[in-house]
Design a protein around this motif. Structure first.
Motif, PDB file in Angstrom:
ATOM      1  N   UNK A   1       0.812  -1.125  -0.018  1.00  0.00           N
ATOM      2  CA  UNK A   1       0.138   0.023  -0.105  1.00  0.00           C
ATOM      3  C   UNK A   1       0.766   1.233   0.110  1.00  0.00           C
ATOM      4  N   UNK A   2       0.251   2.225  -0.402  1.00  0.00           N
ATOM      5  CA  UNK A   2       0.991   3.425  -0.262  1.00  0.00           C
ATOM      6  C   UNK A   2       1.377   4.106   1.140  1.00  0.00           C
ATOM      7  N   UNK A   3       2.748   4.358   1.300  1.00  0.00           N
ATOM      8  CA  UNK A   3       3.076   5.009   2.399  1.00  0.00           C
ATOM      9  C   UNK A   3       3.150   6.438   2.189  1.00  0.00           C
ATOM     10  N   UNK A   4       2.046   7.057   2.789  1.00  0.00           N
ATOM     11  CA  UNK A   4       1.794   8.403   2.641  1.00  0.00           C
ATOM     12  C   UNK A   4       2.644   9.377   3.080  1.00  0.00           C
ATOM     13  N   UNK A   5       3.218   9.276   4.394  1.00  0.00           N
ATOM     14  CA  UNK A   5       4.246  10.074   4.911  1.00  0.00           C
ATOM     15  C   UNK A   5       5.534   9.810   4.174  1.00  0.00           C
ATOM     16  N   UNK A   6       5.718   8.867   3.722  1.00  0.00           N
ATOM     17  CA  UNK A   6       7.076   8.531   2.833  1.00  0.00           C
ATOM     18  C   UNK A   6       6.932   9.398   1.547  1.00  0.00           C
ATOM     19  N   UNK A   7       5.565   9.318   0.931  1.00  0.00           N
ATOM     20  CA  UNK A   7       5.542  10.007  -0.199  1.00  0.00           C
ATOM     21  C   UNK A   7       5.466  11.559  -0.140  1.00  0.00           C
ATOM     22  N   UNK A   8       4.928  12.024   0.906  1.00  0.00           N
ATOM     23  CA  UNK A   8       5.073  13.454   1.340  1.00  0.00           C
ATOM     24  C   UNK A   8       6.415  13.825   1.574  1.00  0.00           C
ATOM     25  N   UNK A   9       7.218  13.232   2.063  1.00  0.00           N
ATOM     26  CA  UNK A   9       8.684  13.591   2.450  1.00  0.00           C
ATOM     27  C   UNK A   9       9.411  13.971   1.206  1.00  0.00           C
ATOM     28  N   UNK A  10       8.998  12.996   0.189  1.00  0.00           N
ATOM     29  CA  UNK A  10       9.674  13.458  -1.359  1.00  0.00           C
ATOM     30  C   UNK A  10       9.010  14.332  -2.068  1.00  0.00           C
ATOM     31  N   UNK A  11       7.678  14.197  -2.147  1.00  0.00           N
ATOM     32  CA  UNK A  11       6.896  15.094  -3.038  1.00  0.00           C
ATOM     33  C   UNK A  11       6.726  16.535  -2.421  1.00  0.00           C
ATOM     34  N   UNK A  12       6.764  16.689  -1.185  1.00  0.00           N
ATOM     35  CA  UNK A  12       6.752  18.131  -0.782  1.00  0.00           C
ATOM     36  C   UNK A  12       8.044  18.661  -0.598  1.00  0.00           C
ATOM     37  N   UNK A  13       9.180  18.297  -0.803  1.00  0.00           N
ATOM     38  CA  UNK A  13      10.645  18.583  -0.950  1.00  0.00           C
ATOM     39  C   UNK A  13      11.027  19.767  -1.853  1.00  0.00           C
ATOM     40  N   UNK A  14      10.239  19.686  -3.155  1.00  0.00           N
ATOM     41  CA  UNK A  14      10.513  20.834  -3.851  1.00  0.00           C
ATOM     42  C   UNK A  14       9.368  20.848  -4.983  1.00  0.00           C
ATOM     43  N   UNK A  15       9.125  22.003  -5.610  1.00  0.00           N
ATOM     44  CA  UNK A  15       8.147  22.474  -6.234  1.00  0.00           C
ATOM     45  C   UNK A  15       7.881  21.527  -7.559  1.00  0.00           C
ATOM     46  N   UNK A  16       9.246  20.809  -8.182  1.00  0.00           N
ATOM     47  CA  UNK A  16       8.941  19.934  -9.461  1.00  0.00           C
ATOM     48  C   UNK A  16       8.393  18.701  -9.137  1.00  0.00           C
ATOM     49  N   UNK A  17       8.667  18.117  -7.717  1.00  0.00           N
ATOM     50  CA  UNK A  17       8.205  16.858  -7.486  1.00  0.00           C
ATOM     51  C   UNK A  17       6.832  16.792  -7.045  1.00  0.00           C
ATOM     52  N   UNK A  18       6.309  18.050  -6.434  1.00  0.00           N
ATOM     53  CA  UNK A  18       4.981  18.329  -6.069  1.00  0.00           C
ATOM     54  C   UNK A  18       4.201  18.352  -7.306  1.00  0.00           C
ATOM     55  N   UNK A  19       4.730  19.170  -8.249  1.00  0.00           N
ATOM     56  CA  UNK A  19       4.044  19.166  -9.576  1.00  0.00           C
ATOM     57  C   UNK A  19       3.696  17.763 -10.101  1.00  0.00           C
ATOM     58  N   UNK A  20       4.766  17.126  -9.920  1.00  0.00           N
ATOM     59  CA  UNK A  20       4.627  15.650 -10.750  1.00  0.00           C
ATOM     60  C   UNK A  20       3.433  14.875  -9.899  1.00  0.00           C
ATOM     61  N   UNK A  21       3.376  15.102  -8.565  1.00  0.00           N
ATOM     62  CA  UNK A  21       2.605  14.313  -7.812  1.00  0.00           C
ATOM     63  C   UNK A  21       1.121  14.851  -8.136  1.00  0.00           C
ATOM     64  N   UNK A  22       0.828  16.179  -8.395  1.00  0.00           N
ATOM     65  CA  UNK A  22      -0.272  16.702  -8.544  1.00  0.00           C
ATOM     66  C   UNK A  22      -0.725  16.293 -10.202  1.00  0.00           C
ATOM     67  N   UNK A  23       0.205  16.353 -11.269  1.00  0.00           N
ATOM     68  CA  UNK A  23      -0.153  15.829 -12.394  1.00  0.00           C
ATOM     69  C   UNK A  23      -0.687  14.527 -12.625  1.00  0.00           C
ATOM     70  N   UNK A  24      -0.110  13.642 -11.373  1.00  0.00           N
ATOM     71  CA  UNK A  24      -0.772  12.211 -11.542  1.00  0.00           C
ATOM     72  C   UNK A  24      -1.915  11.896 -10.838  1.00  0.00           C
ATOM     73  N   UNK A  25      -1.967  12.928  -9.651  1.00  0.00           N
ATOM     74  CA  UNK A  25      -3.378  12.325  -8.914  1.00  0.00           C
ATOM     75  C   UNK A  25      -4.412  13.262  -9.349  1.00  0.00           C
ATOM     76  N   UNK A  26      -4.443  14.453  -9.551  1.00  0.00           N
ATOM     77  CA  UNK A  26      -5.445  15.448  -9.841  1.00  0.00           C
ATOM     78  C   UNK A  26      -6.258  14.862 -10.978  1.00  0.00           C
ATOM     79  N   UNK A  27      -5.698  14.685 -12.124  1.00  0.00           N
ATOM     80  CA  UNK A  27      -6.763  14.035 -13.284  1.00  0.00           C
ATOM     81  C   UNK A  27      -7.523  12.829 -12.873  1.00  0.00           C
ATOM     82  N   UNK A  28      -7.011  11.811 -12.079  1.00  0.00           N
ATOM     83  CA  UNK A  28      -7.775  10.624 -11.440  1.00  0.00           C
ATOM     84  C   UNK A  28      -8.693  11.097 -10.739  1.00  0.00           C
ATOM     85  N   UNK A  29      -8.598  12.040  -9.776  1.00  0.00           N
ATOM     86  CA  UNK A  29      -9.476  12.750  -8.971  1.00  0.00           C
ATOM     87  C   UNK A  29     -10.753  13.433  -9.483  1.00  0.00           C
ATOM     88  N   UNK A  30     -10.169  14.079 -10.710  1.00  0.00           N
ATOM     89  CA  UNK A  30     -11.307  14.780 -11.450  1.00  0.00           C
ATOM     90  C   UNK A  30     -12.297  13.925 -12.151  1.00  0.00           C
TER      91      UNK A  30
END
Length: 389
Positions: free
Chosen positions: A47-76
């Motif tokens: 399963x997804x380890x959310x704190x581990x993902x957050x530690x990586x994805x929220x470390x810089x703007x580019x990684x956060x944009x990558x995360x949003x680009x994956x999740x946001x269309x699926x959520x929409x």
């Protein structure tokens, strides 16, 4: 709070719940996240380890944009499915964690922000979500700040107290505003506004700006301009607690085409189709010389169904006298203290007559407007005024 609205009868579309669903084991979403961020974001059970993902994805703007680009269309996509399945008269409450950051607020008729101070939010992320303090503060720092959140908030709920206190706020809001708003929309009627003069409210400009943003989203390219007009657009002037907005369009046919979009934004159409015509001001500027043509005073009037923020939306044709005078009136009164004082005296006399509705209140002011129309256009000629200049 979403659970409370659900208990009261709302269909809750929870963005956080959906975001979890679209990255469950075996989903396309989780596979895409692993491909982007590696196996270290997975727990031993896959399963997804959310704190581990957050530690990586929220470390810089580019990684956060990558995360949003994956999740946001699926959520929409999942969000659209849930809304489409709801009954036409259902009250749909959407819980969107990144509403402000994604600039989605103008898409909704009513925006509720639930707020707590940063330190309390950090504490709750640590206690309830397993975050480290560093990760919690990094996540909050990546989110909209309080000023940005207040700018889009029609309702601001304080979540610094107990869960029970927040539930009570939610119940009161449902009874006083959400349920009546929905009922008005389903009936195609605007909320009733009291014809009562009140002192100028410093919140009027911000409330109008939210309405303008909402209307820009609803009208799109069909509106050539959208303006805050009327008394609440004039700093320091007492007024009825009703925001007036003007949407400028190219024709009345376009105005009629906007009816469904404006209803979806919370503004049902009314039966009002004309402004009260004024005698020709005989401006020396040819483009403003309308002559006496009653047909040029036609418009479409929409009214907010929200009882918590009465709003009139005047849809007028570009270049017609009503459209131009609405813009001129604000600039004239703002620039001319004597005219502003005269108008305030008229408003107070009209208010003292205790009219039963806003229509009667407006009629009581109309004799003054006949002369004001001439005075305003004289000021326009003297100063070289142009709309938006």
């Amino acid at each position: 709070m979403s659970a409370t609205f659900s208990e009261l009868g709302a269909i809750v579309v929870d963005g956080d719940v959906i975001a979890r669903e679209v990255v469950e084991p075996g989903t396309e979403g989780l596979a895409s996240l692993v491909e982007a961020f590696g196996d270290d974001i997975l727990s031993p059970d896959g399963a997804l380890n959310r704190p581990a993902l957050a530690a990586i994805a929220f470390s810089d703007e580019e990684k956060r944009a990558t995360l949003n680009g994956i999740v946001h269309p699926l959520v929409a996509h999942r969000r659209s499915e849930l809304i489409a399945a709801a009954d036409d008269e259902a009250v749909i409450v959407e819980d969107i964690p990144l509403l402000v950051e994604s600039q989605m607020a103008p898409m909704f008729p009513l925006v509720i922000i639930v707020h707590a101070d940063v330190d309390l939010r950090v504490q709750r992320l640590i206690e309830h979500r397993g975050f480290t303090e560093e990760d919690a503060r990094a996540r909050i720092a990546a989110q909209a700040d309080e000023q940005q959140r207040r700018a889009v908030a029609d309702v601001w709920l304080d979540n610094s107290g107990t869960a029970a206190e927040l539930v009570e706020q939610a119940r009161a809001l449902w009874r006083a505003r959400i349920r009546p708003f929905a009922d008005n929309l389903h009936a195609g009627r605007r909320a009733r506004a009291e014809p009562r003069l009140v002192p100028a409210d410093p919140q009027w400009p911000a409330q109008a700006q939210r309405a303008v943003a909402r209307l820009k989203t609803a009208c799109g390219h069909r509106a050539s301009r959208i303006d805050h007009i009327g008394s609440t657009a004039i700093a320091g002037l007492d007024a009825k607690d009703v925001i007036d907005i003007q949407v400028t369009v190219s024709s009345l046919e376009v105005a009629d085409e906007l009816a469904d979009a404006l209803l979806g934004a919370g503004y049902p159409v009314t039966s009002v189709t004309h402004d009260v015509g004024k005698p020709d001001a005989r401006s020396t500027v040819a483009e403003f010389d309308h002559r006496d043509d009653e047909s040029l005073w036609r418009k479409r009037l929409f009214g907010s169904a929200d009882p918590g923020r009465p709003t009139n939306v005047h849809v007028r044709v570009d270049g017609w006298p009503g459209q131009q005078f609405a813009l001129l009136f604000v600039d004239w009164l703002t620039a001319d203290p004597q005219a502003r004082s005269d108008y305030l005296a008229v408003k107070r006399r009209a208010a003292e007559q205790r009219h039963a509705d806003t229509g009667a209140y407006a009629d009581a002011k109309e004799p003054w407007f006949l002369d004001a129309y001439r005075r305003a256009w004289q000021w326009a000629d003297d100063t070289g005024w142009r709309p938006g200049a």
